[in-house]
Write a protein that holds these residues in place. Structure first.
Motif, short mmCIF file in Angstrom:
data_model
loop_
_atom_site.label_atom_id
_atom_site.label_comp_id
_atom_site.label_asym_id
_atom_site.label_seq_id
_atom_site.Cartn_x
_atom_site.Cartn_y
_atom_site.Cartn_z
N LYS A 17 0.88 -1.29 0.06
CA LYS A 17 0.02 0.03 -0.02
C LYS A 17 0.72 1.14 -0.04
N ARG A 18 2.20 1.35 0.79
CA ARG A 18 2.90 2.31 0.76
C ARG A 18 3.42 2.57 -0.64
N ARG A 19 3.87 1.43 -1.18
CA ARG A 19 4.37 1.58 -2.60
C ARG A 19 3.53 2.19 -3.57
N LEU A 20 2.40 1.63 -3.38
CA LEU A 20 1.33 2.31 -4.29
C LEU A 20 1.16 3.89 -4.38
N ALA A 21 1.20 4.20 -2.99
CA ALA A 21 0.82 5.60 -2.52
C ALA A 21 2.27 6.52 -3.16
N LEU A 22 3.33 6.02 -2.96
CA LEU A 22 4.63 6.69 -3.57
C LEU A 22 4.43 6.77 -5.15
N LYS A 23 4.10 5.49 -5.50
CA LYS A 23 3.96 5.41 -7.06
C LYS A 23 2.90 6.30 -7.68
N ASP A 24 1.78 6.62 -6.82
CA ASP A 24 0.78 7.66 -7.41
C ASP A 24 1.23 9.02 -7.20
N GLU A 25 2.10 9.35 -6.29
CA GLU A 25 2.70 10.74 -6.13
C GLU A 25 3.81 10.84 -7.06
N LEU A 26 4.60 9.98 -7.35
CA LEU A 26 5.58 10.10 -8.33
C LEU A 26 4.96 10.46 -9.70
N TYR A 27 3.77 9.57 -9.94
CA TYR A 27 3.27 9.58 -11.11
C TYR A 27 2.59 11.10 -11.35
N ARG A 28 1.81 11.45 -10.29
CA ARG A 28 1.26 12.82 -10.46
C ARG A 28 2.36 13.97 -10.59
N MET A 29 3.44 13.99 -9.86
CA MET A 29 4.52 14.83 -10.00
C MET A 29 5.22 14.80 -11.41
N ALA A 30 5.70 13.52 -11.83
CA ALA A 30 5.99 13.47 -13.28
C ALA A 30 5.14 13.93 -14.60
N SER A 31 3.56 13.84 -14.29
CA SER A 31 2.84 14.05 -15.47
C SER A 31 2.23 15.57 -15.00
#
Length: 78
Positions: free
Chosen positions: A63-77
């Motif tokens: 769940k933590r990894r998914l939250a990080l992934k969402d944040e990274l995607y949001r920032m990169a896009s």
């Protein structure tokens, strides 16, 4: 247990160059990118070796990894 490696730059190739740039210019992005990769490595190790860990602990890590992934995607896009 067979596990597939999660590589954000392969998963989102259209954002790979942007992620590279953010790793160099944005400390927060670089920190969470590193945390994502470390967590991915730990999860993969546990799954690959059937290491002793509680299901709830592994679930929490995912769940933590998914939250990080969402944040990274949001920032990169952005």
């Amino acid at each position: 247990m067979q596990t597939e490696h999660q590589d954000l730059k392969k998963e989102f190739p259209q954002l790979a160059a942007r992620m590279d740039a953010l790793q160099q210019s944005n400390t927060h992005f670089a920190e969470i990118f590193d945390e994502f990769n470390a967590l991915t490595a730990e999860i993969e190790h546990i799954e690959r070796n059937d290491a002793a860990t509680g299901d709830s602990a592994l679930e929490g890590m995912k769940k933590r990894r998914l939250a990080l992934k969402d944040e990274l995607y949001r920032m990169a896009s952005a």
